[in-house]
Design a protein around this motif. Structure first.
Motif, PDB file in Angstrom:
ATOM      1  N   LEU A  36       0.855  -1.192   0.000  1.00 21.51           N
ATOM      2  CA  LEU A  36       0.000   0.000   0.000  1.00 21.51           C
ATOM      3  C   LEU A  36       0.889   1.239   0.000  1.00 21.51           C
ATOM      4  CD1 LEU A  36      -2.927   1.165   0.274  1.00 21.51           C
ATOM      5  CD2 LEU A  36      -2.480   1.295   2.734  1.00 21.51           C
ATOM      6  N   MET A  37       0.662   2.119  -0.961  1.00 15.95           N
ATOM      7  CA  MET A  37       1.436   3.358  -1.047  1.00 15.95           C
ATOM      8  C   MET A  37       0.499   4.553  -0.888  1.00 15.95           C
ATOM      9  SD  MET A  37       4.102   4.699  -3.968  1.00 15.95           S
ATOM     10  CE  MET A  37       2.889   5.257  -5.159  1.00 15.95           C
ATOM     11  N   VAL A  38       0.642   5.258   0.212  1.00 14.39           N
ATOM     12  CA  VAL A  38      -0.156   6.452   0.469  1.00 14.39           C
ATOM     13  C   VAL A  38       0.583   7.656  -0.099  1.00 14.39           C
ATOM     14  CG1 VAL A  38      -1.077   7.971   2.256  1.00 14.39           C
ATOM     15  CG2 VAL A  38      -1.248   5.485   2.520  1.00 14.39           C
ATOM     16  N   VAL A  39      -0.105   8.432  -0.929  1.00 13.78           N
ATOM     17  CA  VAL A  39       0.518   9.584  -1.586  1.00 13.78           C
ATOM     18  C   VAL A  39      -0.060  10.874  -1.015  1.00 13.78           C
ATOM     19  CG1 VAL A  39       1.050  10.717  -3.767  1.00 13.78           C
ATOM     20  CG2 VAL A  39       0.748   8.225  -3.690  1.00 13.78           C
ATOM     21  N   GLY A  40       0.803  11.675  -0.413  1.00 11.93           N
ATOM     22  CA  GLY A  40       0.396  12.963   0.126  1.00 11.93           C
ATOM     23  C   GLY A  40       0.811  14.097  -0.789  1.00 11.93           C
ATOM     24  N   ARG A  41       0.286  15.278  -0.512  1.00 17.19           N
ATOM     25  CA  ARG A  41       0.638  16.463  -1.301  1.00 17.19           C
ATOM     26  C   ARG A  41       2.110  16.805  -1.116  1.00 17.19           C
ATOM     27  NH1 ARG A  41       2.840  19.787  -3.402  1.00 17.19           N
ATOM     28  NH2 ARG A  41       2.225  21.868  -4.106  1.00 17.19           N
ATOM     29  N   GLY A  42       2.576  16.738   0.120  1.00 18.30           N
ATOM     30  CA  GLY A  42       3.961  17.093   0.414  1.00 18.30           C
ATOM     31  C   GLY A  42       4.085  18.554   0.776  1.00 18.30           C
ATOM     32  N   THR A  43       4.834  18.842   1.822  1.00 18.83           N
ATOM     33  CA  THR A  43       5.016  20.204   2.296  1.00 18.83           C
ATOM     34  C   THR A  43       6.364  20.320   2.982  1.00 18.83           C
ATOM     35  OG1 THR A  43       4.182  21.863   3.875  1.00 18.83           O
ATOM     36  CG2 THR A  43       3.759  19.559   4.387  1.00 18.83           C
ATOM     37  N   THR A  44       6.815  21.537   3.203  1.00 22.45           N
ATOM     38  CA  THR A  44       8.062  21.747   3.941  1.00 22.45           C
ATOM     39  C   THR A  44       7.843  21.601   5.439  1.00 22.45           C
ATOM     40  OG1 THR A  44       7.628  24.132   3.980  1.00 22.45           O
ATOM     41  CG2 THR A  44       9.021  23.292   2.192  1.00 22.45           C
ATOM     42  N   ASP A  45       6.588  21.468   5.857  1.00 23.16           N
ATOM     43  CA  ASP A  45       6.256  21.333   7.278  1.00 23.16           C
ATOM     44  C   ASP A  45       6.222  19.847   7.642  1.00 23.16           C
ATOM     45  OD1 ASP A  45       4.973  21.224   9.815  1.00 23.16           O
ATOM     46  OD2 ASP A  45       4.062  23.178   9.439  1.00 23.16           O
ATOM     47  N   THR A  46       7.210  19.401   8.392  1.00 24.88           N
ATOM     48  CA  THR A  46       7.305  17.977   8.726  1.00 24.88           C
ATOM     49  C   THR A  46       6.173  17.516   9.637  1.00 24.88           C
ATOM     50  OG1 THR A  46       8.868  18.582  10.490  1.00 24.88           O
ATOM     51  CG2 THR A  46       9.798  17.846   8.393  1.00 24.88           C
ATOM     52  N   ASP A  47       5.572  18.436  10.373  1.00 24.10           N
ATOM     53  CA  ASP A  47       4.420  18.091  11.208  1.00 24.10           C
ATOM     54  C   ASP A  47       3.261  17.625  10.333  1.00 24.10           C
ATOM     55  OD1 ASP A  47       2.673  17.897  13.422  1.00 24.10           O
ATOM     56  OD2 ASP A  47       2.030  19.979  13.182  1.00 24.10           O
ATOM     57  N   ALA A  48       3.018  18.341   9.245  1.00 27.87           N
ATOM     58  CA  ALA A  48       1.948  17.956   8.315  1.00 27.87           C
ATOM     59  C   ALA A  48       2.278  16.633   7.632  1.00 27.87           C
ATOM     60  CB  ALA A  48       1.740  19.054   7.275  1.00 27.87           C
ATOM     61  N   ASN A  49       3.531  16.463   7.213  1.00 26.24           N
ATOM     62  CA  ASN A  49       3.926  15.208   6.575  1.00 26.24           C
ATOM     63  C   ASN A  49       3.767  14.024   7.525  1.00 26.24           C
ATOM     64  OD1 ASN A  49       4.612  16.605   4.246  1.00 26.24           O
ATOM     65  ND2 ASN A  49       6.760  16.801   4.812  1.00 26.24           N
ATOM     66  N   SER A  50       3.995  14.262   8.811  1.00 22.38           N
ATOM     67  CA  SER A  50       3.886  13.168   9.779  1.00 22.38           C
ATOM     68  C   SER A  50       2.454  12.665   9.902  1.00 22.38           C
ATOM     69  CB  SER A  50       4.401  13.617  11.154  1.00 22.38           C
ATOM     70  OG  SER A  50       3.509  14.528  11.782  1.00 22.38           O
ATOM     71  N   ASP A  51       1.472  13.537   9.652  1.00 21.19           N
ATOM     72  CA  ASP A  51       0.075  13.100   9.680  1.00 21.19           C
ATOM     73  C   ASP A  51      -0.219  12.122   8.543  1.00 21.19           C
ATOM     74  OD1 ASP A  51      -0.653  14.441  11.944  1.00 21.19           O
ATOM     75  OD2 ASP A  51      -1.610  16.128  10.921  1.00 21.19           O
ATOM     76  N   VAL A  52       0.424  12.338   7.402  1.00 19.74           N
ATOM     77  CA  VAL A  52       0.271  11.402   6.283  1.00 19.74           C
ATOM     78  C   VAL A  52       0.814  10.036   6.692  1.00 19.74           C
ATOM     79  CG1 VAL A  52       0.841  10.930   3.871  1.00 19.74           C
ATOM     80  CG2 VAL A  52       0.481  13.292   4.625  1.00 19.74           C
ATOM     81  N   HIS A  53       1.975  10.044   7.345  1.00 19.94           N
ATOM     82  CA  HIS A  53       2.575   8.791   7.805  1.00 19.94           C
ATOM     83  C   HIS A  53       1.688   8.094   8.836  1.00 19.94           C
ATOM     84  CE1 HIS A  53       6.693   8.620   6.071  1.00 19.94           C
ATOM     85  NE2 HIS A  53       6.486   9.913   5.892  1.00 19.94           N
ATOM     86  N   LYS A  54       1.102   8.866   9.733  1.00 13.81           N
ATOM     87  CA  LYS A  54       0.254   8.274  10.774  1.00 13.81           C
ATOM     88  C   LYS A  54      -0.962   7.588  10.164  1.00 13.81           C
ATOM     89  CE  LYS A  54      -2.062   9.232  15.155  1.00 13.81           C
ATOM     90  NZ  LYS A  54      -2.270  10.218  16.242  1.00 13.81           N
ATOM     91  N   LEU A  55      -1.634   8.281   9.252  1.00 17.56           N
ATOM     92  CA  LEU A  55      -2.800   7.678   8.602  1.00 17.56           C
ATOM     93  C   LEU A  55      -2.398   6.473   7.761  1.00 17.56           C
ATOM     94  CD1 LEU A  55      -4.903  10.808   7.615  1.00 17.56           C
ATOM     95  CD2 LEU A  55      -5.700   8.870   8.972  1.00 17.56           C
ATOM     96  N   ALA A  56      -1.234   6.559   7.116  1.00 19.28           N
ATOM     97  CA  ALA A  56      -0.750   5.434   6.318  1.00 19.28           C
ATOM     98  C   ALA A  56      -0.526   4.212   7.202  1.00 19.28           C
ATOM     99  CB  ALA A  56       0.543   5.814   5.600  1.00 19.28           C
ATOM    100  N   CYS A  57       0.085   4.426   8.353  1.00 18.08           N
ATOM    101  CA  CYS A  57       0.349   3.333   9.288  1.00 18.08           C
ATOM    102  C   CYS A  57      -0.957   2.708   9.774  1.00 18.08           C
ATOM    103  CB  CYS A  57       1.163   3.852  10.467  1.00 18.08           C
ATOM    104  SG  CYS A  57       1.536   2.609  11.721  1.00 18.08           S
ATOM    105  N   MET A  58      -1.908   3.550  10.161  1.00 19.62           N
ATOM    106  CA  MET A  58      -3.186   3.046  10.678  1.00 19.62           C
ATOM    107  C   MET A  58      -3.960   2.298   9.597  1.00 19.62           C
ATOM    108  SD  MET A  58      -4.327   6.329  13.007  1.00 19.62           S
ATOM    109  CE  MET A  58      -5.695   5.489  13.820  1.00 19.62           C
ATOM    110  N   LEU A  59      -3.913   2.815   8.372  1.00 19.99           N
ATOM    111  CA  LEU A  59      -4.633   2.180   7.268  1.00 19.99           C
ATOM    112  C   LEU A  59      -3.965   0.871   6.858  1.00 19.99           C
ATOM    113  CD1 LEU A  59      -6.928   2.453   5.159  1.00 19.99           C
ATOM    114  CD2 LEU A  59      -5.280   3.637   3.683  1.00 19.99           C
ATOM    115  N   GLY A  60      -2.655   0.913   6.653  1.00 22.64           N
ATOM    116  CA  GLY A  60      -1.935  -0.270   6.191  1.00 22.64           C
ATOM    117  C   GLY A  60      -1.967  -1.413   7.184  1.00 22.64           C
ATOM    118  N   GLU A  61      -1.693  -1.103   8.451  1.00 18.38           N
ATOM    119  CA  GLU A  61      -1.708  -2.149   9.475  1.00 18.38           C
ATOM    120  C   GLU A  61      -3.132  -2.623   9.744  1.00 18.38           C
ATOM    121  OE1 GLU A  61       0.455  -1.295  13.025  1.00 18.38           O
ATOM    122  OE2 GLU A  61       2.185  -0.476  11.954  1.00 18.38           O
TER     123      GLU A  61
END
Length: 310
Positions: A134-159
């Motif tokens: 499963l590959m979750v694709v986010g918009r991408g930003t210079t704000d790592t806090d926002a990027n971390s939310d993409v990772h969190k949802l990806a983890c919850m969805l994938g697992e």
């Protein structure tokens, strides 16, 4: 006195993306009939936020809840939209604008992501998810806090769905890119990769993501497919119900503990304490539609727009 809701869109350079946004607006207008619901755009499209708020003000609205149609808390949610609202607020002594929170990590978005994956799976042969990436694709930003939310949802969805491997890619700004992520995951030889773009609507970026996946798939012996955008699903509407309730109750809190403007975050040390300043002035309303323009307001913003010819 009737109150208002301003749906704060980003803006799109494509007609299809703008129309998809307006479809969401129509559904929320039908949902929140006790409010005057209007919309505006941060860039490209018209009406800009100031015009929408003026339109509501002319109708007698004196309290407005501004809800960002933004998935994650990058600079648009933390800086640009609040800057716009604070600036517009200063034009009116008898108007109150209350900011809502971006959509962010929530159970409705997670459930909708699952729904989109299931829809795509139904189009293909049955396969054990342990053999699927499963590959979750986010918009991408210079704000790592926002990027971390993409990772969190990806983890919850994938697992949560039991995929063999879950990874994240971005359409721009952040790393890895879609193509690079596909190259990396193909080395693990999963039989199928399902890409799910975390995007509200179609548009240039989403079409670019789809093309990158199709192009990669043409030269790969493995299967690569992708889901559709989130759109105006009922689950999205329920998420906005929550955000509206928070705005009304004054509990629409941002993640200030990890905000690069408030705390020293690794790699973003120069951002702390930075002045709040919008950076979309040059592209505000440049793709406006004449029938959506409203009366002129004698403000600094209007004078600048006249000077720029927009």
């Amino acid at each position: 006195m009737k109150k208002g809701i301003l749906l704060c869109g980003h803006g799109s350079r494509t007609k299809s993306g703008t129309e998809a946004f307006k479809e969401l607006v129509s559904q929320l207008q039908a949902r929140y009939t006790e409010y005057e619901v209007d919309y505006g755009f941060l860039e490209f499209n018209h009406p800009v936020y100031e015009a929408s708020i003026e339109r509501m003000y002319q109708k007698g609205i004196r309290e407005i809840y501004a809800l960002p149609i933004i998935l994650f808390a990058g600079s648009h949610a933390k800086n640009d939209i609040p800057y716009e609202m604070n600036t517009i607020q200063s034009y009116y002594s008898d108007l109150t604008i209350k900011m809502g929170k971006h959509l962010g990590v929530n159970s409705f978005l997670l459930e909708l992501a699952q729904k989109r994956v299931l829809e795509e799976e139904s189009k293909h042969s049955v396969m054990d998810r342990k053999d699927v990436c499963l590959m979750v694709v986010g918009r991408g930003t210079t704000d790592t806090d926002a990027n971390s939310d993409v990772h969190k949802l990806a983890c919850m969805l994938g697992e949560g769905m039991g995929f063999g491997f879950t990874t994240v890619a971005y359409s721009g700004t952040a790393y890895p890119s879609v193509t690079k992520s596909l190259e990396l995951t193909s080395k693990m030889e999963f039989k199928r990769t399902i890409a799910i773009p975390f995007f509200f609507f179609t548009g240039i970026l989403l079409e670019r993501i789809y093309k990158q996946i199709r192009d990669f798939s043409e030269t790969s012996p493995l299967e690569h497919v992708y889901t559709q955008a989130f759109g105006s699903d009922e689950l999205i509407l329920k998420a906005f119900d929550e955000r509206l309730e928070e705005a009304i109750n004054g509990t629409a809190n941002m993640n200030c503990q990890m905000c690069k403007y408030r705390k020293q975050i690794v790699g973003l040390e120069s951002e702390i304490g930075k002045e709040q300043m919008g950076h979309h002035l040059g592209v505000k309303g440049v793709l406006f539609e004449e029938d959506e323009k409203v009366g002129q307001k004698n403000s600094v913003f209007t004078k600048i727009k006249k000077g720029l010819g927009i």
